[in-house]
Scaffold this active site. Structure first.
Site, short mmCIF file in Angstrom:
data_model
loop_
_atom_site.label_atom_id
_atom_site.label_comp_id
_atom_site.label_asym_id
_atom_site.label_seq_id
_atom_site.Cartn_x
_atom_site.Cartn_y
_atom_site.Cartn_z
N HIS A 39 5.75 -5.44 0.22
CA HIS A 39 5.24 -4.68 -0.93
C HIS A 39 3.74 -4.40 -0.75
CE1 HIS A 39 5.20 -3.56 -5.29
NE2 HIS A 39 3.92 -3.91 -5.17
N GLU A 40 3.00 -5.41 -0.33
CA GLU A 40 1.56 -5.23 -0.17
C GLU A 40 1.23 -4.34 1.02
OE1 GLU A 40 -0.37 -6.15 -2.61
OE2 GLU A 40 1.48 -6.90 -3.48
N HIS A 43 1.29 -0.80 0.06
CA HIS A 43 0.08 -0.35 -0.64
C HIS A 43 -0.97 0.22 0.32
CE1 HIS A 43 0.87 -1.12 -4.78
NE2 HIS A 43 1.04 -2.42 -4.64
N GLU A 62 2.39 1.38 -7.75
CA GLU A 62 3.36 0.28 -7.80
C GLU A 62 4.81 0.75 -7.64
OE1 GLU A 62 2.33 -2.46 -7.35
OE2 GLU A 62 0.32 -2.61 -8.20
#
Length: 471
Positions: A39-40, A43, A62
């Site tokens: 997930h990071e 980003h 997000e």
């Protein structure tokens, strides 16, 4: 990559040169840490390389990171395409539970992804802009911009074709790299790049109306359904065939995949339950997931054993040597529900029932399904704990386990709740509310005791939220 203290209210955080993860992600298997890390990493593209010009549209960061998280995690595990698809459907179902619960328990105005509507992106003469609800402490703990944004992107990818969608996404990142964007920048380029979208009655305006400027959960077309999972109506005016989600009324009515489902729908004849209950999985053409009850009282053989026998027989006839993971999971849900209904007075050896090992996401979904049940007896909870060693699982699993303990007042496992609130403070805020709402004196005492032990380590915002719950 750094791991921050367990009391920090964020489980993860991305900056241009470093990723922060909570210590809570390290317990249990590598699954939780791996998915959070993916997930990071996502980003790096959405959040850092491309950012939201108006931070009320944080779904642009997000929602994209949540959608890409599954793609990256499947690549990291080197999954075959069918395995990746199965895993992504399972995770979609888990996210559905979270989104459903959040929309049920939060103010409607907090569920809107583009709350400023046509004023989105506007700044004052001084160059300042207002973040709507930015000072509301509830917003800190909400995930609607993650989850609703994820389902919008999932809807678009499946509606337009995943190959075409991800091909466009690469082009979009290249075009807007280093820029701040609004929702319309993404949607306009998407629909211009993929003309088929307009023929499918997609437009920026109707996406705004259905997804970004409305509270609650939109009417989900059948195209979005996680395959083989039960459903729950969304809006009160939504038709069953337009909604996505699990049926709280009948968790046992898990359908198998469409091919198996079709084989399970032969008309039932007058016969005993032993042969009729498999045929009792009626197949509604649209839903393919409704279980009809037998018309008469008959001999009872556990449906999960008949289903397993049927699937195994069909798999062998097709030359297959395995049962799909989705079916394995369904069998486990059925077995747990039947075990919970088993009368206490009937003595049976516990080792007669063998439960399969479940993947982390399957285990979370099993606990979510059991949370839908009105009652679980102490034997079932004890067996769950022993079968899956729940106290040693990752924080996501243990959070659901703690919810079950609190809901059913399973006092023998209160120590697991106390441990969670001490060791996973960032994820435990919700549990304080559950302990207090129960109106059980022992549970309320447990909540106050844990807060007294942990409050000095908690960040101020989290401590204030918990204090409001307790006092």
């Amino acid at each position: 990559m750094l791991f921050h203290r367990k009391s920090h209210w964020k489980n993860k955080l991305m900056s241009p040169h470093i990723i922060f993860l909570s210590q809570s992600t390290l317990t249990g298997s590598s699954h939780l840490c791996g998915t959070r890390l993916c997930h990071e990493i996502a980003h790096a593209w959405f959040g850092l390389a491309i950012g939201a010009r108006d931070w009320t549209e944080e779904w642009l960061s997000e929602g994209f990171a949540t959608h890409l998280e599954d793609v990256f995690w499947a690549q990291a595990q080197q999954l075959a395409p069918h395995e990746a698809q199965e895993q992504q459907e399972l995770r979609a179902h888990l996210r559905w539970y979270r989104l459903r619960d959040e929309t049920r328990n939060s103010p409607e105005e907090m569920q809107v992804l583009r709350p400023s509507k046509e004023k989105t992106g506007h700044v004052s003469d001084s160059g300042a802009s207002v973040i709507k609800h930015g000072l509301n402490p509830e917003k800190t703990f909400m995930q609607v911009h993650y989850l609703k944004g994820y389902f919008l992107l999932r809807f678009l990818a499946r509606r337009l074709g995943e190959e075409a969608y991800f091909s466009f996404l690469r082009k979009f990142v290249h075009t807007f790299h280093g820029q701040l964007i609004l929702s319309q920048d993404f949607l306009q380029m998407l629909l211009e790049d993929i003309p088929e979208g307009k023929r499918l009655e997609l437009s920026v305006e109707n996406i705004f109306q259905d997804w970004l400027e409305s509270s609650g959960i939109p009417k989900f077309p059948r195209l979005l359904e996680p395959l083989g999972l039960p459903r729950l109506p969304c809006h009160s005016n939504a038709k069953p065939s337009e909604s996505l989600g699990p049926s709280s009324a009948s968790v046992a009515a898990y359908s198998v995949d469409k091919d198996l489902c079709c084989k399970l729908t032969k008309p039932a004849v007058k016969t005993t339950r032993s042969s009729a209950s498999v045929a009792a999985y009626s197949v509604d053409k649209d839903l393919c997931c409704k279980l009809t009850k037998p018309a008469v009282k008959t001999t009872r053989i556990p449906v999960h054993r008949q289903l397993k026998s049927f699937v195994t027989r069909e798999s062998r006839s097709a030359g297959e040597a395995f049962i799909p993971q989705s079916v394995v999971f369904e069998l486990q849900v059925m077995k747990w529900l039947q075990a919970n209904r088993r009368p206490r007075k009937r003595k049976r050896r516990e080792n007669e029932e063998v439960f399969e090992k479940l993947l982390p996401d399957q285990l979370i979904l099993l606990l979510e399904c059991l949370l839908e049940q009105k009652t679980l007896n102490a034997r079932t909870l004890q067996s769950l704990q022993r079968t899956y060693q729940l106290h040693d699982q990752d924080a996501e699993v243990r959070h659901r386990w703690c919810e079950l303990i609190i809901k059913h007042k399973y006092a023998r496992a209160y120590k697991d709740v106390e441990r969670f609130l001490q060791e996973d403070q960032a994820m435990g805020i919700y549990l304080y509310g559950e302990l207090m709402v129960s109106e059980d004196a022992r549970q309320q005492q447990l909540a106050r005791k844990c807060f007294e032990l942990a409050k000095e380590q908690m960040d101020r915002a989290s401590a204030e939220v918990v204090a409001e719950m307790l006092f």
